[in-house]
Design a protein around this motif. Structure first.
Motif, PDB file in Angstrom:
ATOM      1  N   LYS A 170       0.834  -1.205   0.000  1.00  0.00           N
ATOM      2  CA  LYS A 170       0.000   0.000   0.000  1.00  0.00           C
ATOM      3  C   LYS A 170       0.868   1.253   0.000  1.00  0.00           C
ATOM      4  CE  LYS A 170      -3.922  -2.132   2.405  1.00  0.00           C
ATOM      5  NZ  LYS A 170      -4.741  -2.142   3.656  1.00  0.00           N
ATOM      6  N   TYR A 171       1.955   1.198   0.751  1.00  0.00           N
ATOM      7  CA  TYR A 171       2.845   2.355   0.822  1.00  0.00           C
ATOM      8  C   TYR A 171       3.506   2.612  -0.534  1.00  0.00           C
ATOM      9  CZ  TYR A 171       6.478   5.493   2.525  1.00  0.00           C
ATOM     10  OH  TYR A 171       7.289   6.582   2.714  1.00  0.00           O
ATOM     11  N   ILE A 172       3.906   1.558  -1.225  1.00  0.00           N
ATOM     12  CA  ILE A 172       4.542   1.721  -2.534  1.00  0.00           C
ATOM     13  C   ILE A 172       3.542   2.270  -3.549  1.00  0.00           C
ATOM     14  CG2 ILE A 172       5.681   0.520  -4.438  1.00  0.00           C
ATOM     15  CD1 ILE A 172       6.868  -1.401  -2.427  1.00  0.00           C
ATOM     16  N   GLN A 173       2.293   1.831  -3.464  1.00  0.00           N
ATOM     17  CA  GLN A 173       1.265   2.379  -4.355  1.00  0.00           C
ATOM     18  C   GLN A 173       1.118   3.881  -4.155  1.00  0.00           C
ATOM     19  OE1 GLN A 173      -2.105  -0.069  -3.351  1.00  0.00           O
ATOM     20  NE2 GLN A 173      -1.597  -1.647  -4.858  1.00  0.00           N
ATOM     21  N   ILE A 178       8.896   6.597 -11.246  1.00  0.00           N
ATOM     22  CA  ILE A 178       7.724   5.741 -11.443  1.00  0.00           C
ATOM     23  C   ILE A 178       8.167   4.306 -11.686  1.00  0.00           C
ATOM     24  CG2 ILE A 178       5.708   5.307 -12.900  1.00  0.00           C
ATOM     25  CD1 ILE A 178       5.693   8.313 -13.547  1.00  0.00           C
ATOM     26  N   SER A 179       9.134   4.138 -12.586  1.00  0.00           N
ATOM     27  CA  SER A 179       9.633   2.791 -12.902  1.00  0.00           C
ATOM     28  C   SER A 179      10.238   2.131 -11.671  1.00  0.00           C
ATOM     29  CB  SER A 179      10.679   2.863 -14.018  1.00  0.00           C
ATOM     30  OG  SER A 179      10.126   3.420 -15.184  1.00  0.00           O
ATOM     31  N   GLU A 224       2.776   9.570  -5.996  1.00  0.00           N
ATOM     32  CA  GLU A 224       3.639  10.739  -5.776  1.00  0.00           C
ATOM     33  C   GLU A 224       4.617  10.910  -6.937  1.00  0.00           C
ATOM     34  OE1 GLU A 224       3.700  13.020  -3.477  1.00  0.00           O
ATOM     35  OE2 GLU A 224       2.207  12.246  -2.067  1.00  0.00           O
ATOM     36  N   ALA A 225       5.128   9.794  -7.457  1.00  0.00           N
ATOM     37  CA  ALA A 225       6.071   9.855  -8.570  1.00  0.00           C
ATOM     38  C   ALA A 225       5.393  10.384  -9.834  1.00  0.00           C
ATOM     39  CB  ALA A 225       6.661   8.464  -8.824  1.00  0.00           C
ATOM     40  N   TYR A 226       4.141   9.982 -10.048  1.00  0.00           N
ATOM     41  CA  TYR A 226       3.398  10.505 -11.193  1.00  0.00           C
ATOM     42  C   TYR A 226       3.163  12.008 -11.041  1.00  0.00           C
ATOM     43  CZ  TYR A 226       2.271   6.238 -13.770  1.00  0.00           C
ATOM     44  OH  TYR A 226       2.347   5.117 -14.555  1.00  0.00           O
ATOM     45  N   GLU A 227       2.858  12.444  -9.834  1.00  0.00           N
ATOM     46  CA  GLU A 227       2.646  13.871  -9.595  1.00  0.00           C
ATOM     47  C   GLU A 227       3.931  14.652  -9.849  1.00  0.00           C
ATOM     48  OE1 GLU A 227       1.411  16.839  -5.920  1.00  0.00           O
ATOM     49  OE2 GLU A 227       0.521  14.837  -6.008  1.00  0.00           O
ATOM     50  N   TYR A 228       5.057  14.082  -9.425  1.00  0.00           N
ATOM     51  CA  TYR A 228       6.346  14.736  -9.671  1.00  0.00           C
ATOM     52  C   TYR A 228       6.615  14.825 -11.179  1.00  0.00           C
ATOM     53  CZ  TYR A 228      11.389  15.490  -9.870  1.00  0.00           C
ATOM     54  OH  TYR A 228      12.627  15.987 -10.171  1.00  0.00           O
TER      55      TYR A 228
END
Length: 314
Positions: free
Chosen positions: A175-178, A200-201, A183-187
């Motif tokens: 859940k934490y990684i999801q 993201i990768s 957050e990575a997509y937002e960045y």
């Protein structure tokens, strides 16, 4: 500032320029740019439809209602819902004065243009440095939790009592990684560089590894009697924990794993059915570990030259 420029140009409804800026400024740079393009694209549509309707319908509120219905329908079809508010404001200005001259259309176009220009400019000031540091700290935390889970699973294979509920730890980490992936997509959406998909990768790779640990834990629970080979696998898993880091390329770990595979294939066959089942499960655990390493190798292989230079200093 948008309102000031609109007033300086002598535009009617100058205050709307500030409203358009506020409505266009999104949480990420790319979202702001995309919405700005949609604003310009739908402006012409709104002006043309308004002219057609108001030329044939004398009632102000009926014509305005028909126009909004058409605008909302088109926005729903093309998923342009975020453009409805500004188009409704433009339509309200036009219908209030019943003026569809070139000057009136130009006035509305300049209001939209000024609004989106300032929205794009202000979006450029969204700092990404703190967001990047946050992602990097999350990467370290994910690695530490993966190392902890691997250590706990190794302890179980060594017939030692696990001090933690590993199943809950794995579910919590997934859940934490999801959350980290979001957050990575937002960045990524907040920068115009072409390489931020690295984060993201990375988190997607860790999420896949976490699912492997799910399978691995499930296989371990099936073992009724630990064979002697389980201790070898446990030692390897403890060895592996030190290499669950961002910049490790698991070539050496894969070679050592292949050596264990070869040793197990050369051993005498099991004598009892129970021993056969246990050794088969241990062998399956090794295959899960192999998949665990392959995800990292695939992640590294898919890095382009720019990413290798920026993130891996190669």
């Amino acid at each position: 500032m948008a309102l000031y420029i609109a007033e300086a140009l002598g535009l009617n409804y100058a205050v709307s320029a500030g409203t358009i800026t506020l409505l266009t400024l999104m949480t990420s740079k790319w979202e702001t740019v995309k919405l700005s393009v949609c604003r310009l694209a739908t402006f012409s549509m709104t002006a043309l439809i308004a002219w057609q309707i108001f030329s044939h319908v004398s009632s102000t509120w009926i014509s305005y209602g028909i126009l909004l219905t058409i605008i909302v329908f088109i926005a729903e079809v093309f998923e342009w819902r975020s453009t409805i508010s500004v188009n409704a404001v433009i339509a309200a200005h036009l219908v209030t004065n019943h003026n569809f001259s070139d000057g009136a259309i130009w006035n509305e176009f300049l209001l939209v243009l000024i609004g989106i220009v300032f929205a794009v400019l202000f979006s450029l000031f969204q700092g990404n440095f703190s967001h990047k540091k946050y992602l990097m700290s999350n990467m370290k935390l994910v690695e530490q939790r993966l190392q902890m889970i691997l250590g706990a699973l190794a302890a179980y294979l060594s017939n030692r009592q696990m001090e933690r509920n590993v199943w809950d730890d794995i579910c919590s980490l997934e859940k934490y990684i999801q959350k980290c992936i979001k957050e990575a997509y937002e960045y990524q959406n907040n920068t115009f560089h072409s390489h931020p998909e690295y984060y993201i990768s990375y988190f997607e790779m860790r999420h896949n590894q976490c699912q492997i640990l799910h399978n691995l834990h499930y296989e371990m629970k099936k073992i009724r009697t630990m064979p002697k080979q389980a201790e070898i696998v446990a030692e390897y898993m403890l060895y592996l924990t030190d290499f669950v880091t961002e910049f490790n390329s698991p070539g050496e770990q894969m070679e050592r794993l292949n050596t264990i595979f070869r040793i197990m294939r050369e051993e005498d066959l099991p004598e009892t059915h129970e021993e056969f089942e246990s050794r088969a499960l241990v062998y399956h655990i090794l295959m899960d570990i192999e998949d665990f390493l392959k995800y990292k190798m695939r992640f590294i292989k898919e890095l382009n030259e720019t990413q290798l230079k920026i993130y891996w200093k190669q």
